[in-house]
Design a protein around this motif. Sequence first.
Motif, PDB file in Angstrom:
ATOM      1  N   ASN A 102       6.358   0.736  -6.093  1.00  0.00           N
ATOM      2  CA  ASN A 102       6.024  -0.337  -7.027  1.00  0.00           C
ATOM      3  C   ASN A 102       4.542  -0.684  -7.011  1.00  0.00           C
ATOM      4  O   ASN A 102       4.002  -1.180  -8.008  1.00  0.00           O
ATOM      5  N   LEU A 103       3.883  -0.447  -5.869  1.00  0.00           N
ATOM      6  CA  LEU A 103       2.455  -0.741  -5.749  1.00  0.00           C
ATOM      7  C   LEU A 103       1.596   0.509  -5.892  1.00  0.00           C
ATOM      8  O   LEU A 103       0.394   0.477  -5.643  1.00  0.00           O
ATOM      9  N   ALA A 104       2.227   1.617  -6.276  1.00  0.00           N
ATOM     10  CA  ALA A 104       1.518   2.882  -6.498  1.00  0.00           C
ATOM     11  C   ALA A 104       0.812   3.364  -5.241  1.00  0.00           C
ATOM     12  O   ALA A 104      -0.294   3.889  -5.302  1.00  0.00           O
ATOM     13  N   LEU A 105       1.453   3.184  -4.088  1.00  0.00           N
ATOM     14  CA  LEU A 105       0.919   3.687  -2.829  1.00  0.00           C
ATOM     15  C   LEU A 105       1.717   4.915  -2.408  1.00  0.00           C
ATOM     16  O   LEU A 105       2.954   4.875  -2.372  1.00  0.00           O
ATOM     17  N   PRO A 106       1.069   6.013  -2.066  1.00  0.00           N
ATOM     18  CA  PRO A 106       1.805   7.183  -1.568  1.00  0.00           C
ATOM     19  C   PRO A 106       2.457   6.869  -0.230  1.00  0.00           C
ATOM     20  O   PRO A 106       1.921   6.099   0.573  1.00  0.00           O
ATOM     21  N   PHE A 107       3.621   7.444   0.015  1.00  0.00           N
ATOM     22  CA  PHE A 107       4.363   7.131   1.234  1.00  0.00           C
ATOM     23  C   PHE A 107       5.149   8.344   1.699  1.00  0.00           C
ATOM     24  O   PHE A 107       5.413   9.281   0.948  1.00  0.00           O
ATOM     25  N   ILE A 108       5.514   8.293   2.980  1.00  0.00           N
ATOM     26  CA  ILE A 108       6.536   9.174   3.515  1.00  0.00           C
ATOM     27  C   ILE A 108       7.559   8.303   4.230  1.00  0.00           C
ATOM     28  O   ILE A 108       7.236   7.221   4.708  1.00  0.00           O
TER      29      ILE A 108
END
Length: 231
Positions: free
Chosen positions: A194-200
């Motif tokens: 939702n915050l446009a942050l890349p994640f794993i």
Amino acid sequence: MINLEELKNKITFADCFDIMQQLPDKCIDLVFTDPPYGKRCDGGSYVFGKTPKTLDKKKWDEKIPDKKVFDEIFRVSKNQIFFGGNYFTQYLPPTNAWIVWDKVGEFNFKNDFSQCELLWTSYSFAMQKITFLQQGFINSDPLENKYRFHPTQKPLKFAETVLLRLLQTKRLEGGAIIADFYSGSGTIAAACHNLALPFIATENDPDYYNKSTERLAEVQSQTKLNLWGCK
């Protein structure tokens, strides 16, 4: 070594320690996660009100993770936030940057639920408080209950608030990679999307993995904010 790009923006069905052992040093900007507290809150009825919501009893919360897991988290990441940090103080250095999750606000509930929860952080800032009402399955946002299937599930809006504060204070940059190695319900993954942050994210319980990937797929079908110029 594992290719970090292969893990991005999805939940991986795996043991987090196995994955972390294959990651290079400091490749993750922030680990934001909720490890088992060792309280055996891994099933049963968790509810505020007359109608119980019964969850399958499992055994993942019988003890806290081993020290080797925390050592790997610190090795692969630049910063860390742990829900329930007070349960892991034997592994965590002192910090002045605790986050207090106020679960009741101005209400005076007559029950035995915790009124707050502590998040340990590796950052340097004055202790902060975030209020988000949550008592059992009653919370500030009824939409949260749409995805409630985990007994220790954390609210999406709360997770977003924590990340937004870090972004707005430049403690976290747009494009920073976030990791949740105890993904559970997939809340951190959804907040990052939702915050446009890349994640794993990793989860080793097949039931939670299947349900959380379904949740994430629905979230990812919706438009993200992209406030930070991330891709």
